[in-house]
Design an enzyme around this catalytic site. Structure first.
Site, mmCIF file in Angstrom:
data_model
loop_
_atom_site.group_PDB
_atom_site.id
_atom_site.type_symbol
_atom_site.label_atom_id
_atom_site.label_comp_id
_atom_site.label_asym_id
_atom_site.label_seq_id
_atom_site.Cartn_x
_atom_site.Cartn_y
_atom_site.Cartn_z
ATOM 1 N N GLY A 17 36.317 0.877 0.601
ATOM 2 C CA GLY A 17 36.531 -0.218 1.541
ATOM 3 C C GLY A 17 36.886 0.226 2.947
ATOM 4 O O GLY A 17 37.309 -0.570 3.771
ATOM 5 N N GLU A 72 35.398 7.661 -7.558
ATOM 6 C CA GLU A 72 35.639 6.898 -6.333
ATOM 7 C C GLU A 72 36.855 7.438 -5.588
ATOM 8 O O GLU A 72 37.996 7.086 -5.920
ATOM 9 C CB GLU A 72 35.896 5.423 -6.676
ATOM 10 C CG GLU A 72 34.747 4.751 -7.394
ATOM 11 C CD GLU A 72 34.816 3.236 -7.237
ATOM 12 O OE1 GLU A 72 33.851 2.674 -6.706
ATOM 13 O OE2 GLU A 72 35.837 2.640 -7.608
ATOM 14 N N HIS A 113 40.006 0.927 -12.365
ATOM 15 C CA HIS A 113 39.697 0.997 -10.933
ATOM 16 C C HIS A 113 40.982 1.332 -10.171
ATOM 17 O O HIS A 113 42.067 0.909 -10.567
ATOM 18 C CB HIS A 113 39.118 -0.348 -10.462
ATOM 19 C CG HIS A 113 38.586 -0.278 -9.062
ATOM 20 N ND1 HIS A 113 39.412 -0.365 -7.969
ATOM 21 C CD2 HIS A 113 37.334 -0.095 -8.585
ATOM 22 C CE1 HIS A 113 38.671 -0.243 -6.871
ATOM 23 N NE2 HIS A 113 37.414 -0.069 -7.211
ATOM 24 N N SER A 115 32.414 2.985 -0.230
ATOM 25 C CA SER A 115 31.649 2.700 0.985
ATOM 26 C C SER A 115 30.172 3.072 0.893
ATOM 27 O O SER A 115 29.563 3.458 1.892
ATOM 28 C CB SER A 115 32.293 3.378 2.205
ATOM 29 O OG SER A 115 33.595 2.875 2.415
ATOM 30 N N GLU A 174 42.250 0.150 -7.617
ATOM 31 C CA GLU A 174 43.038 -1.032 -7.206
ATOM 32 C C GLU A 174 43.878 -1.536 -8.375
ATOM 33 O O GLU A 174 44.990 -2.023 -8.189
ATOM 34 C CB GLU A 174 42.091 -2.124 -6.672
ATOM 35 C CG GLU A 174 41.554 -1.748 -5.286
ATOM 36 C CD GLU A 174 40.164 -2.272 -4.976
ATOM 37 O OE1 GLU A 174 39.677 -3.186 -5.672
ATOM 38 O OE2 GLU A 174 39.549 -1.752 -4.028
ATOM 39 N N GLY A 182 31.146 -1.716 -3.833
ATOM 40 C CA GLY A 182 32.003 -2.871 -3.593
ATOM 41 C C GLY A 182 31.407 -3.790 -2.546
ATOM 42 O O GLY A 182 30.519 -4.599 -2.824
ATOM 43 N N GLY A 183 31.881 -3.645 -1.310
ATOM 44 C CA GLY A 183 31.497 -4.537 -0.219
ATOM 45 C C GLY A 183 30.002 -4.820 -0.119
ATOM 46 O O GLY A 183 29.584 -5.983 0.002
ATOM 47 N N ASN A 215 30.615 -4.075 -7.745
ATOM 48 C CA ASN A 215 31.969 -4.477 -8.103
ATOM 49 C C ASN A 215 32.356 -5.573 -7.116
ATOM 50 O O ASN A 215 32.663 -5.292 -5.965
ATOM 51 C CB ASN A 215 32.913 -3.261 -7.990
ATOM 52 C CG ASN A 215 34.360 -3.648 -8.185
ATOM 53 O OD1 ASN A 215 34.675 -4.771 -8.571
ATOM 54 N ND2 ASN A 215 35.256 -2.706 -7.913
ATOM 55 N N TRP A 216 32.318 -6.801 -7.602
ATOM 56 C CA TRP A 216 32.559 -7.940 -6.694
ATOM 57 C C TRP A 216 34.033 -8.097 -6.335
ATOM 58 O O TRP A 216 34.370 -8.841 -5.434
ATOM 59 C CB TRP A 216 32.037 -9.227 -7.336
ATOM 60 C CG TRP A 216 30.545 -9.354 -7.350
ATOM 61 C CD1 TRP A 216 29.621 -8.349 -7.232
ATOM 62 C CD2 TRP A 216 29.793 -10.571 -7.474
ATOM 63 N NE1 TRP A 216 28.345 -8.870 -7.280
ATOM 64 C CE2 TRP A 216 28.426 -10.230 -7.434
ATOM 65 C CE3 TRP A 216 30.144 -11.915 -7.633
ATOM 66 C CZ2 TRP A 216 27.408 -11.193 -7.528
ATOM 67 C CZ3 TRP A 216 29.138 -12.874 -7.734
ATOM 68 C CH2 TRP A 216 27.787 -12.511 -7.674
ATOM 69 N N LYS A 217 34.904 -7.423 -7.100
ATOM 70 C CA LYS A 217 36.354 -7.534 -6.869
ATOM 71 C C LYS A 217 36.769 -9.013 -6.901
ATOM 72 O O LYS A 217 36.205 -9.782 -7.672
ATOM 73 C CB LYS A 217 36.740 -6.835 -5.558
ATOM 74 C CG LYS A 217 36.181 -5.409 -5.505
ATOM 75 C CD LYS A 217 36.790 -4.552 -4.435
ATOM 76 C CE LYS A 217 36.178 -3.163 -4.500
ATOM 77 N NZ LYS A 217 36.792 -2.223 -3.582
#
Ligand code: PGA
Length: 248
Positions: free
Chosen positions: A172, A166, A94, A212, A96, A233-234, A9-11
Site C-alpha cells: 500500500g 509480501e 496477512h 504495490s 494487516e 491489493g489496491g 486482495n480487496w481488503k
C-alpha cells in the site's frame, strides 16, 4: 511448469452491491486460460461474489477464517461456512491481520492446517518489516514464518499451497520491491520448503509476490523463476487488474 496464480486482495473495500458491479466490470478483463485468477473479498460479500462470478474464470477466496469448527467465537467465520458456499481459497496471516488483529505464526499454522482439512487452498502470507530488512534479517525472519506456518502440514498438502511473500514496507505504499529483492526472497522460500519437505514439493508450491504490484511492474516480477504470480491489493479494485492478470 507451475501455473501462475494471480489473486486480488480487496481488503475492507466494496459493499456487496459494489462487489457485483466490480466483478461484472472486471470479468471480461481478467479472462485468461494461462493463470488461476482469484478474487479475495470481504466475508459479507462472498456469496454475492460467487454468484456474480459464475460462468467466468474467477475463483472466489476469503480474506480470513477461524481455526475452530464452530462454537462461541463471536464474529468469526468457520471453514465449513466457506466450503458450504463454494469458497476455494483463503488468505491466511496477512500482515494487516498480524498487526491489527494479533495473529501470530502459531495461529497462522492452526488456520493453515484447518484450511487443508476442509480442502480450502491457503494463501499463506509472510513478509518482513522495513526495520528487519535494514537489519539484514529478512531471510532468517521469513524462514521462521514459513517453518512455523507449515508445522504438521504434509508434503502432499504443501504441494497445493500458495505462499505470498509480501514485504510489509511495500504494501500500500507504492514502493514495490525490486525484481531482485522479490526473486531473492521467493527463491529462499523455495529452498526453505525443499529443506522442510523435498525438491518435488518445492518445485510444486506456488509463491506469489505482493506489495504495490501494478500493471507496470507485473510482467517483470511474474517472469522471475521463483515468482508464480501475485497477491494484489489496491490495483485489484481497478481495471488495471486485467492488465496484471494478462501481464505477458
Ligand atoms: P497492495 O497490497 O498491492 O495495495 O500493496 C497488497 C496486499 O496487501 O496484499
Amino acid at each position: 511448469m507451475r501455473r501462475k496464480i494471480i489473486a486480488g486482495n480487496w481488503k475492507m473495500n466494496k459493499t456487496p452491491s459494489e462487489t457485483v458491479t466490480l466483478i461484472n466490470e472486471l470479468k471480461p478483463l481478467v479472462a485468461t486460460e494461462d493463470a488461476d485468477v482469484v478474487f479475495c473479498v470481504p466475508a459479507i460479500s462472498l456469496t454475492t461474489a460467487i454468484e456474480a462470478a459464475k460462468g467466468s474464470n474467477i475463483n472466489i477466496g476469503a480474506e480470513n477464517m477461524y481455526f475452530e469448527e464452530n462454537g462461541a467465537f463471536t464474529g468469526e467465520i468457520a471453514p465449513n461456512m466457506l466450503t458450504d458456499i463454494g469458497v476455494k481459497y483463503v488468505i491466511i496471516g496477512h500482515s494487516e491481520r498480524r498487526e491489527y488483529f494479533a495473529e501470530t505464526d502459531e495461529t497462522v499454522n492452526k488456520k493453515v492446517l484447518k484450511a487443508f482439512e476442509h480442502g480450502i487452498t491457503p494463501i499463506v502470507c509472510c513478509g518482513e518489516s522495513l526495520a528487519q530488512r535494514e537489519q539484514g534479517v529478512t531471510i532468517d525472519f521469513i524462514r521462521t514464518q514459513i517453518k512455523i506456518a507449515f508445522v504438521n502440514v504434509t508434503a502432499e498438502q504443501a504441494k497445493t499451497a500458495v505462499i505470498a511473500y509480501e514485504p510489509i514496507w511495500a504494501i500500500g505504499t507504492g514502493k514495490v520491491a525490486t525484481t531482485e529483492q522479490a526473486q531473492e526472497v521467493c527463491a529462499a522460500i523455495r529452498v526453505c520448503i525443499s529443506e522442510i519437505y523435498d525438491e518435488a514439493t518445492a518445485a510444486a508450491i506456488r509463491i506469489q509476490y505482493g506489495g504495490s504490484v501494478s500493471a507496470a511492474s507485473a510482467a517483470e516480477l511474474f517472469s522471475q523463476p521463483d515468482i508464480d504470480g501475485g497477491l494484489v491489493g489496491g490495483a485489484s479494485l481497478k481495471p488495471d487488474f486485467g492488465k496484471i492478470v494478462n501481464y505477458k
